[in-house]
Design an enzyme around this catalytic site. Structure first.
Site, PDB file in Angstrom:
ATOM      1  N   GLY A 133      12.853  50.901  51.340  1.00 50.81           N
ATOM      2  CA  GLY A 133      11.874  51.287  52.430  1.00 50.81           C
ATOM      3  C   GLY A 133      11.436  50.505  53.543  1.00 50.81           C
ATOM      4  CB  CYS A 134      10.476  50.904  56.914  1.00 54.02           C
ATOM      5  SG  CYS A 134       9.102  52.054  56.852  1.00 54.02           S
ATOM      6  CE1 TYR A 135       4.127  51.108  56.933  1.00 57.23           C
ATOM      7  CE2 TYR A 135       4.905  53.070  56.023  1.00 57.23           C
ATOM      8  CZ  TYR A 135       4.158  52.397  56.964  1.00 57.23           C
ATOM      9  OH  TYR A 135       3.509  53.031  58.125  1.00 57.23           O
TER      10      TYR A 135
END
Length: 307
Positions: A113-115
């Site tokens: 995921g990006c975060y």
């Protein structure tokens, strides 16, 4: 000799950015279904069986369905959804953390995921090195450009110019938390507070550390040195330069696939702020998928990336 890559979900934001990074590369032949066939199960099944690699840019349930459609095919799969990030039999597509060889030899790779990419890049090496405790209740604050929310959120932000900040996941339990906990080896799930700001792309992920209260924690200087050495050979992950008194995320940020890390601290070393900056559509999504594809296909790791 070229490899054939099927992008399932090529019409979405992540799929479009992946296709852009792969287009024009002689060693890659893209297989993209037209609008009439892209939701047709039979056409998708045929594409999985015809391709060497497939990248899934789909919602979680559709990604699971896609894996079922690919059953029996020799295709190697990269899933950009949340569906398989902590699933057995899937390799986590963060080569700097899990190892380049693990990704290169995997048949099933889950895109981070990006975060999560920012949080894991900061915390996982420090926990493994013993510079941060695994049993601390970490908090993570983050802001992202609205492009990470897909077409609906992009349209909402671009049509409503009055939105300055959108906090969400207010009931906690954000879908990135399981991978953040698992990939860092944490005993306690981190408290994650994400928000979206009126910028198309870009992301800042921050982990505040009350070091004076954390038994066994290393000094900020030791953390900075360890992270610098840990990522020294990476062409993608870098320690950022000292920005002075402020760190800026600009609305007009250019697309990019780098991940920049910082360790800030109080003069007495009692507190620290670990900060990661990245493009949520780059190393946070499409760039990470292309990096994994390059490794899996035996191609130069950074081919097609914007560094």
């Amino acid at each position: 000799m070229s490899i054939t890559v099927f992008i399932d979900g090529a019409a979405g934001t992540t799929g479009l950015e992946i296709a852009e990074r792969l287009s024009g590369r002689d060693e890659i032949s893209l297989l993209i279904l037209d609008d009439e066939r892209r939701k047709d199960a039979s056409a998708r099944r045929d594409a999985f069986h015809a391709a060497d690699f497939a990248i899934l840019c789909l919602p979680d349930d559709a990604a699971r369905e896609a894996v079922a459609l690919a059953e029996g095919a020799k295709v190697r799969i990269i899933d950009a959804s949340t569906a398989h990030r902590v699933a057995d039999g899937w390799t986590y597509g963060f080569p700097e953390v899990v190892g380049h060889e693990a990704v290169a030899h995997a048949d099933r790779v889950s895109n981070p995921g990006c975060y999560s990419t920012g949080f894991i890049a900061l915390i996982a090496p420090l926990v493994k090195a013993g510079l941060l405790p695994a049993d601390w209740p970490y908090t993570c604050n983050a802001v992202s450009g609205y492009s990470g929310g897909g077409k609906a959120l992009i349209e909402r932000f671009e049509q409503d110019g009055d939105i300055a900040w959108r906090g969400y996941a207010l009931q906690l339990g954000h879908k990135h938390v399981p991978e953040m906990q698992a990939r860092c080896g944490l005993a306690i799930a981190p408290l994650f507070a994400p928000a979206v700001i009126p910028a198309h792309r870009g992301m800042v992920v921050e982990v505040p550390l009350p070091l004076s209260a954390m038994k066994g924690a290393g000094t900020p200087e030791a953390m900075r040195e360890w992270l610098a050495n840990f990522y020294a050979s990476s062409p993608v992950v870098h320690m950022g330069r000292d920005p002075g008194s402020e760190l800026l995320l600009r609305k007009a940020r250019e697309p990019g696939d780098r991940l920049e890390l910082h360790v800030f601290a109080s003069d007495d070393g009692s507190q620290a702020r670990l900060v990661a900056m990245l493009d949520n559509l780059g190393k946070g999504a499409s760039g990470a998928a292309v990096q994994s594809l390059n490794l899996m296909a035996g191609l130069p790791e950074t081919a097609g990336l914007r560094l």
